[in-house]
Design a protein around this motif. Sequence first.
Motif, PDB file in Angstrom:
ATOM      1  N   SER A 324       0.837  -1.195   0.000  1.00 39.56           N
ATOM      2  CA  SER A 324       0.000   0.000   0.000  1.00 39.56           C
ATOM      3  C   SER A 324       0.879   1.255   0.000  1.00 39.56           C
ATOM      4  CB  SER A 324      -0.905  -0.007   1.239  1.00 39.56           C
ATOM      5  OG  SER A 324      -1.461   1.265   1.449  1.00 39.56           O
ATOM      6  N   PRO A 325       0.436   2.326  -0.673  1.00 38.31           N
ATOM      7  CA  PRO A 325       1.204   3.584  -0.605  1.00 38.31           C
ATOM      8  C   PRO A 325       1.314   4.115   0.819  1.00 38.31           C
ATOM      9  CG  PRO A 325      -0.958   3.936  -1.619  1.00 38.31           C
ATOM     10  CD  PRO A 325      -0.746   2.461  -1.535  1.00 38.31           C
ATOM     11  N   VAL A 326       0.411   3.674   1.693  1.00 40.26           N
ATOM     12  CA  VAL A 326       0.480   4.100   3.089  1.00 40.26           C
ATOM     13  C   VAL A 326       1.739   3.549   3.762  1.00 40.26           C
ATOM     14  CG1 VAL A 326      -0.675   3.937   5.344  1.00 40.26           C
ATOM     15  CG2 VAL A 326      -2.012   4.369   3.287  1.00 40.26           C
ATOM     16  N   ALA A 328       4.753   3.492   2.504  1.00 37.31           N
ATOM     17  CA  ALA A 328       5.812   4.478   2.302  1.00 37.31           C
ATOM     18  C   ALA A 328       5.614   5.680   3.217  1.00 37.31           C
ATOM     19  CB  ALA A 328       5.827   4.925   0.839  1.00 37.31           C
ATOM     20  N   LEU A 329       4.355   6.068   3.393  1.00 36.24           N
ATOM     21  CA  LEU A 329       4.068   7.196   4.277  1.00 36.24           C
ATOM     22  C   LEU A 329       4.450   6.875   5.718  1.00 36.24           C
ATOM     23  CD1 LEU A 329       2.756  10.001   4.611  1.00 36.24           C
ATOM     24  CD2 LEU A 329       0.578   8.817   4.997  1.00 36.24           C
ATOM     25  N   THR A 339       0.226  10.706   8.884  1.00 38.19           N
ATOM     26  CA  THR A 339      -0.753   9.612   8.863  1.00 38.19           C
ATOM     27  C   THR A 339      -2.034  10.028   9.579  1.00 38.19           C
ATOM     28  OG1 THR A 339       1.064   8.009   8.885  1.00 38.19           O
ATOM     29  CG2 THR A 339      -1.129   7.190   9.456  1.00 38.19           C
ATOM     30  N   ILE A 373       2.267  14.538   1.701  1.00 35.65           N
ATOM     31  CA  ILE A 373       1.765  13.165   1.564  1.00 35.65           C
ATOM     32  C   ILE A 373       1.793  12.740   0.100  1.00 35.65           C
ATOM     33  CG2 ILE A 373      -0.321  11.718   1.760  1.00 35.65           C
ATOM     34  CD1 ILE A 373      -1.012  13.357   4.303  1.00 35.65           C
ATOM     35  N   GLU A 374       1.405  13.622  -0.789  1.00 39.40           N
ATOM     36  CA  GLU A 374       1.435  13.296  -2.217  1.00 39.40           C
ATOM     37  C   GLU A 374       2.860  12.998  -2.675  1.00 39.40           C
ATOM     38  OE1 GLU A 374      -2.260  15.602  -4.358  1.00 39.40           O
ATOM     39  OE2 GLU A 374      -0.507  16.819  -3.825  1.00 39.40           O
ATOM     40  N   THR A 377       3.999   9.462  -1.180  1.00 41.80           N
ATOM     41  CA  THR A 377       3.266   8.279  -1.660  1.00 41.80           C
ATOM     42  C   THR A 377       3.212   8.166  -3.176  1.00 41.80           C
ATOM     43  OG1 THR A 377       1.136   9.443  -1.621  1.00 41.80           O
ATOM     44  CG2 THR A 377       1.816   8.300   0.393  1.00 41.80           C
ATOM     45  N   CYS A 379       0.983   9.608  -4.861  1.00 41.34           N
ATOM     46  CA  CYS A 379      -0.442   9.676  -5.171  1.00 41.34           C
ATOM     47  C   CYS A 379      -0.888  11.134  -5.319  1.00 41.34           C
ATOM     48  CB  CYS A 379      -1.267   9.008  -4.077  1.00 41.34           C
ATOM     49  SG  CYS A 379      -1.012   7.226  -3.943  1.00 41.34           S
ATOM     50  N   ASP A 386      -6.313   7.083  -6.743  1.00 44.64           N
ATOM     51  CA  ASP A 386      -5.260   7.306  -5.750  1.00 44.64           C
ATOM     52  C   ASP A 386      -5.866   7.555  -4.370  1.00 44.64           C
ATOM     53  OD1 ASP A 386      -3.379   6.994  -7.672  1.00 44.64           O
ATOM     54  OD2 ASP A 386      -2.778   9.101  -7.807  1.00 44.64           O
ATOM     55  N   LEU A 390      -5.245   5.228  -0.979  1.00 45.65           N
ATOM     56  CA  LEU A 390      -4.790   5.742   0.310  1.00 45.65           C
ATOM     57  C   LEU A 390      -5.791   5.439   1.423  1.00 45.65           C
ATOM     58  CD1 LEU A 390      -3.404   9.211  -0.815  1.00 45.65           C
ATOM     59  CD2 LEU A 390      -2.057   7.323   0.134  1.00 45.65           C
TER      60      LEU A 390
END
Length: 408
Positions: A324-326, A328-329, A339, A373-374, A377, A379, A386, A390
């Motif tokens: 998930s891109p989360v 990386a966040l 987050t 955040i963009e 991620t 996204c 996207d 997320l």
Amino acid sequence: MSIDELQLLVDDLAGRLRRSVAIDDPSIRLLASSRHFGDEDSLRVASILNRAVHEEVSRPLLALGIGTWIKPGSARPDVPGSEKRLCVPVRCKSLLLGFLWLIDSEENPLTESDVEMAEDTASRAGIVLYERLLRHERSNARRESILRNLVSSTPEVRTQAVEDVVTDQLFAPRPMLYQVIAAQRDTAHSVEASDDIAVQVAMQEALDTLPTGAGLMVADKSRAWILLAFENIPTPQQLKRVTERADYRFRQLSGRDSRFVLGVGDTVNELGAVYRAYRSATAAVRAALLVPSLGDVARWGHLGPYDVLLRLSRDEIIGATQVSPVKALEAADKQQVLTTTLGAFFDNACDIRRTADLLRIHRATLYQRLKRIEQITGCSFDNGDDRLSLHLGLKMKSIAEAHDSSIG
């Protein structure tokens, strides 16, 4: 032993003490009572006539914690004209099976000898009720076995179980609708065996709120589930009455902070589909345990994205969080500021003003965080897919963390 032996015990004690005696079950419903000796009050008379006391009386009595007593104690019902009572818990093998009551008025107070005789009778009554419980459990053994088979993962076993339900006439022969309500206590915070008993008693009493023959129960330590049969689609009020009764009785009997959750499954129109109702009910329980914000009663089909996400196994959910891109966040956001901001942004329907107000930050600060955040991620909040990635990533992350901390 028969229930008549319980009556004999009550009559014997009453004759020796020259006092009226009553024994109730754990819900304060009358099991046996003696003749009167002029010491009865209005509450005792009403109890005998109605075979129970009103909930306005039983609730404050149970709130005193009498369900956890192991020795006699005094209790005064909050009812005009009622006398103080001696409450003697009726137990056997640590199980609470009822209460023995003696009126203890100021004009005719109980002596130590009276209390000792009451304790002895309560002990013998516990044996009578325990043996009756064992007989009841043996008679339920086949029905419980059939119900377990009805939700088996093997189609052939389920087919045979449907035939057994019909053969044993467990439900009315006319077309019915079936509903499963499952329950579980959170064992992560309590390992008390008495809480397991509380689960079973709570679910059985919830079942007792319905007409006789409307349902059956299966219990397994910290879990239990009931199969309900209705001629028409059950109303939200009917289901709420069942779940509220179960929740209320568990909290009365547990006397602890153990969390107790219930899950209401789909309604199905044939016995062969009960396994689907069972799976949706247990998934709703799982949702309530993993996502406390859903509350202690979760209904399948009303869980938002969790209706979909919880169809995945624990390993599948954890695996999905890794890509998930989360992810990386999370790696770049050690303090969880971004987050938390992202979660608040989605929880407020991506409304900038409400999100900023909730987080108590300036809107410019919120825009800066969203831009960051963009960047992390890859996204874009202008892209619907996207945003979905997320949002689902956050939901799966919370479920994965709950698995690890609670039942994983």
